[in-house]
Design a protein around this motif. Structure first.
Motif, mmCIF file in Angstrom:
data_model
loop_
_atom_site.group_PDB
_atom_site.id
_atom_site.type_symbol
_atom_site.label_atom_id
_atom_site.label_comp_id
_atom_site.label_asym_id
_atom_site.label_seq_id
_atom_site.Cartn_x
_atom_site.Cartn_y
_atom_site.Cartn_z
ATOM 1 N N TYR A 167 0.949 -1.026 -0.436
ATOM 2 C CA TYR A 167 -0.243 -0.217 -0.300
ATOM 3 C C TYR A 167 0.996 1.466 -0.115
ATOM 4 N N PHE A 168 1.905 1.168 0.454
ATOM 5 C CA PHE A 168 2.675 2.339 0.250
ATOM 6 C C PHE A 168 3.600 2.785 -0.492
ATOM 7 N N SER A 169 4.318 2.127 -1.629
ATOM 8 C CA SER A 169 4.850 1.760 -2.264
ATOM 9 C C SER A 169 4.397 2.673 -3.237
ATOM 10 N N SER A 170 2.663 1.484 -3.910
ATOM 11 C CA SER A 170 1.640 1.953 -4.520
ATOM 12 C C SER A 170 1.098 3.146 -5.147
ATOM 13 N N PHE A 171 0.431 3.533 -2.855
ATOM 14 C CA PHE A 171 -0.307 4.235 -3.245
ATOM 15 C C PHE A 171 -0.359 6.091 -2.042
ATOM 16 N N ASN A 172 1.269 5.742 -1.626
ATOM 17 C CA ASN A 172 1.915 6.844 -0.937
ATOM 18 C C ASN A 172 2.118 7.776 -1.927
ATOM 19 N N VAL A 173 0.684 8.839 -1.528
ATOM 20 C CA VAL A 173 1.151 10.160 -1.951
ATOM 21 C C VAL A 173 2.173 10.777 -2.075
ATOM 22 N N GLU A 174 3.554 11.234 -0.378
ATOM 23 C CA GLU A 174 4.338 11.585 -0.491
ATOM 24 C C GLU A 174 4.979 11.202 -1.187
ATOM 25 N N PHE A 190 16.059 3.679 -10.136
ATOM 26 C CA PHE A 190 16.377 2.949 -9.191
ATOM 27 C C PHE A 190 14.936 2.477 -8.794
ATOM 28 N N LEU A 191 13.987 3.750 -8.066
ATOM 29 C CA LEU A 191 13.209 4.357 -7.286
ATOM 30 C C LEU A 191 11.924 4.286 -7.931
ATOM 31 N N LEU A 192 11.654 4.410 -9.537
ATOM 32 C CA LEU A 192 11.084 4.717 -10.614
ATOM 33 C C LEU A 192 10.247 3.118 -10.839
ATOM 34 N N TYR A 193 11.691 2.116 -11.194
ATOM 35 C CA TYR A 193 11.320 0.881 -11.363
ATOM 36 C C TYR A 193 11.495 0.172 -10.680
ATOM 37 N N ARG A 194 10.838 0.030 -8.807
ATOM 38 C CA ARG A 194 11.170 -0.660 -8.070
ATOM 39 C C ARG A 194 10.151 -2.379 -7.955
ATOM 40 N N LEU A 195 9.090 -2.065 -8.986
ATOM 41 C CA LEU A 195 8.086 -3.078 -9.104
ATOM 42 C C LEU A 195 9.286 -4.410 -9.517
ATOM 43 N N ASN A 196 9.778 -3.454 -10.766
ATOM 44 C CA ASN A 196 10.611 -4.534 -11.276
ATOM 45 C C ASN A 196 11.872 -5.364 -10.826
ATOM 46 N N TYR A 197 11.770 -5.080 -9.982
ATOM 47 C CA TYR A 197 13.476 -5.863 -9.051
ATOM 48 C C TYR A 197 12.923 -6.400 -7.148
ATOM 49 N N TRP A 198 12.334 -5.073 -6.469
ATOM 50 C CA TRP A 198 12.260 -5.611 -5.514
ATOM 51 C C TRP A 198 11.442 -6.339 -4.940
ATOM 52 N N VAL A 199 11.583 -7.884 -4.239
ATOM 53 C CA VAL A 199 11.394 -8.850 -4.387
ATOM 54 C C VAL A 199 10.311 -8.368 -3.185
ATOM 55 N N LEU A 200 10.326 -7.419 -2.002
ATOM 56 C CA LEU A 200 9.189 -7.763 -1.315
ATOM 57 C C LEU A 200 7.984 -7.393 -1.668
ATOM 58 N N HIS A 201 8.027 -6.864 -2.884
ATOM 59 C CA HIS A 201 6.094 -6.798 -3.559
ATOM 60 C C HIS A 201 5.807 -8.148 -3.437
ATOM 61 N N TYR A 202 6.307 -9.312 -3.134
ATOM 62 C CA TYR A 202 5.716 -9.952 -3.685
ATOM 63 C C TYR A 202 6.290 -11.405 -2.507
ATOM 64 N N ALA A 263 -6.991 -0.938 -8.860
ATOM 65 C CA ALA A 263 -7.511 -2.134 -8.599
ATOM 66 C C ALA A 263 -6.660 -3.418 -8.975
ATOM 67 N N HIS A 264 -4.765 -3.081 -8.432
ATOM 68 C CA HIS A 264 -4.318 -4.417 -9.374
ATOM 69 C C HIS A 264 -3.612 -5.225 -7.540
ATOM 70 N N GLN A 265 -2.961 -6.149 -8.703
ATOM 71 C CA GLN A 265 -2.265 -7.038 -7.069
ATOM 72 C C GLN A 265 -1.703 -6.758 -6.077
ATOM 73 N N LEU A 266 -1.289 -5.362 -5.731
ATOM 74 C CA LEU A 266 -0.230 -5.107 -5.237
ATOM 75 C C LEU A 266 -1.537 -4.176 -3.794
ATOM 76 N N CYS A 267 -2.785 -3.890 -4.380
ATOM 77 C CA CYS A 267 -3.100 -3.032 -3.272
ATOM 78 C C CYS A 267 -4.642 -4.572 -2.509
ATOM 79 N N PRO A 268 -3.984 -3.584 -0.782
ATOM 80 C CA PRO A 268 -4.885 -4.841 -0.152
ATOM 81 C C PRO A 268 -6.284 -5.659 -0.535
ATOM 82 N N LEU A 269 -7.163 -5.717 -1.347
ATOM 83 C CA LEU A 269 -8.019 -6.151 -1.837
ATOM 84 C C LEU A 269 -7.317 -7.464 -2.506
#
Length: 378
Positions: A167-174, A190-202, A263-269
């Motif tokens: 939620y923080f990675s995807s939706f934190n506005v600041e 490195f931060l813009l493409y974090r979804l591509n290599y940060w295993v913490l998301h999964y 409403a993607h796979q990283l949102c809470p639902l």
């Protein structure tokens, strides 16, 4: 003693591959300014388990065959996985860079750009998954003690932390505003493409895949004892994610594109839906309470899912070029036909290349990381 073959793993690969194609065809369909919201939901929302469930079955397959009581041979593991993932990743990345550079007249990237594209998995839009998988493999010494020691309470805590982190990675506005406003191009990438290599998301879906593999007897007993609850959990989680998507459209005035990007796979639902889908499909394919004739099709899809996953953007690209040249817009019926054509062409290519690769093993090695089986002496 060798473990029993689990057809469910292969079948889930096939189903997931179909879902990934749905997501990518859906992206093309959304170019239609009057796209049908319900078909978009089918392409883009119902399929959202597809990428993370690959991490589930990858971890399951690894830990199902690991003896946690024996020393882990890290070098041997990396060598095997490098052949299966790193080599095809590099080959397919170079293929798309060369092909797209020629087709779209953009040329081949400069060395620094090439290094960036390969590191982040941006040579083609589906290849980032392999980068994440490679990082999971590299960090395997961390996952083994975690899977060995974690229990039910630990999994629940990890699940909660996963939702909070995503939620923080995807939706934190600041945080996201800061990333997009960065002036340092290297740090920004490195931060813009974090979804591509940060295993913490999964990490949760990977760890629970390993945990259920290690405790497979208990997992199998649970599947047999609670089939109705598992189906209900899956249906409720899908309804929740779809409901969120429709609520964004109806009450917040989101466009379909904005809604699927929320409403993607990283949102809470989405995290809940991934967990439910992983358990649901494993249960369905383990218990096999469906016509057995489907197993041949499921096996075909699963066997060739890797190649189809890697090649399908090639066919999507060319079919879209043909449609654009003819001035044809993807309406709902055409989008469905487009989806089926992508599956059929990609699957046919996979079967053809695998067949040729049996006579020319180097082809299978480069495209799939598969080596020819050793011949036994009679």
């Amino acid at each position: 003693m060798p473990k029993q073959h689990l057809a469910a793993i292969e079948y889930i690969r096939g189903i997931s591959m179909l879902g990934v194609i749905g997501i990518h065809v859906g992206s093309q369909y959304l170019m239609n300014p009057v796209s049908n919201a319900h078909l978009t939901a089918l392409f883009e929302i119902a399929t959202r388990f597809s990428v993370p469930i690959f991490f589930f079955i990858s971890a399951f397959g690894i830990f199902y065959h690991i003896d946690l009581d024996k020393p882990f041979n890290y070098c041997q593991f990396l060598q095997k996985r490098s052949r299966a993932v790193v080599l095809p990743y590099l080959v397919w990345s170079l293929f798309y860079l060369i092909h797209d550079g020629w087709l779209y007249a953009v040329g081949f990237p400069a060395p620094l750009s090439l290094a960036s594209l390969l590191f982040f998995g941006n040579a083609k839009y589906q290849l980032y998954f392999l980068v994440l998988l490679i990082w999971f493999y590299i960090l395997m010494p961390l996952w083994i003690p975690l899977v060995r020691k974690i229990n039910g309470k630990g999994l629940l805590l990890l699940f909660i932390l996963q939702i909070a982190f995503n939620y923080f990675s995807s939706f934190n506005v600041e945080f996201n505003t800061m990333v997009y406003g960065m002036e340092n191009p290297v740090l920004k990438s490195f931060l813009l493409y974090r979804l591509n290599y940060w295993v913490l998301h999964y990490i949760f879906i990977f760890i629970i895949g390993g945990y259920l593999a290690v405790h497979f007897d208990a997992f199998q007993s649970f599947m047999r004892s609670h089939p109705k609850s598992i189906r209900l959990f899956f249906a409720a989680s899908l309804a929740g994610l779809l409901g969120y998507y429709y609520a964004l459209l109806a009450f917040r005035g989101y466009t379909q594109m904005d809604a699927i990007n929320t409403a993607h796979q990283l949102c809470p639902l989405g995290v809940v839906y991934t967990l439910a889908a992983s358990i649901f499909f494993f249960t369905i394919f383990t218990e096999q309470k469906y016509p057995k004739g489907l197993n041949r099709l499921l096996s075909l899809l699963g066997r060739h899912s890797y190649f189809v996953y890697l090649v399908h953007p090639f066919f999507i690209g060319y079919m879209m070029l043909i449609l654009e040249k003819q001035g044809i817009i993807l309406t709902a019926p055409k989008a469905i036909v487009f989806y089926l054509a992508t599956v059929v062409f990609s699957l046919a290519a996979a079967v053809l290349v695998r067949s040729i690769g049996e006579k020319a093993p180097m082809l299978n090695l480069l495209t799939l990381g598969i080596t020819a089986p050793k011949k036994t002496q009679g």
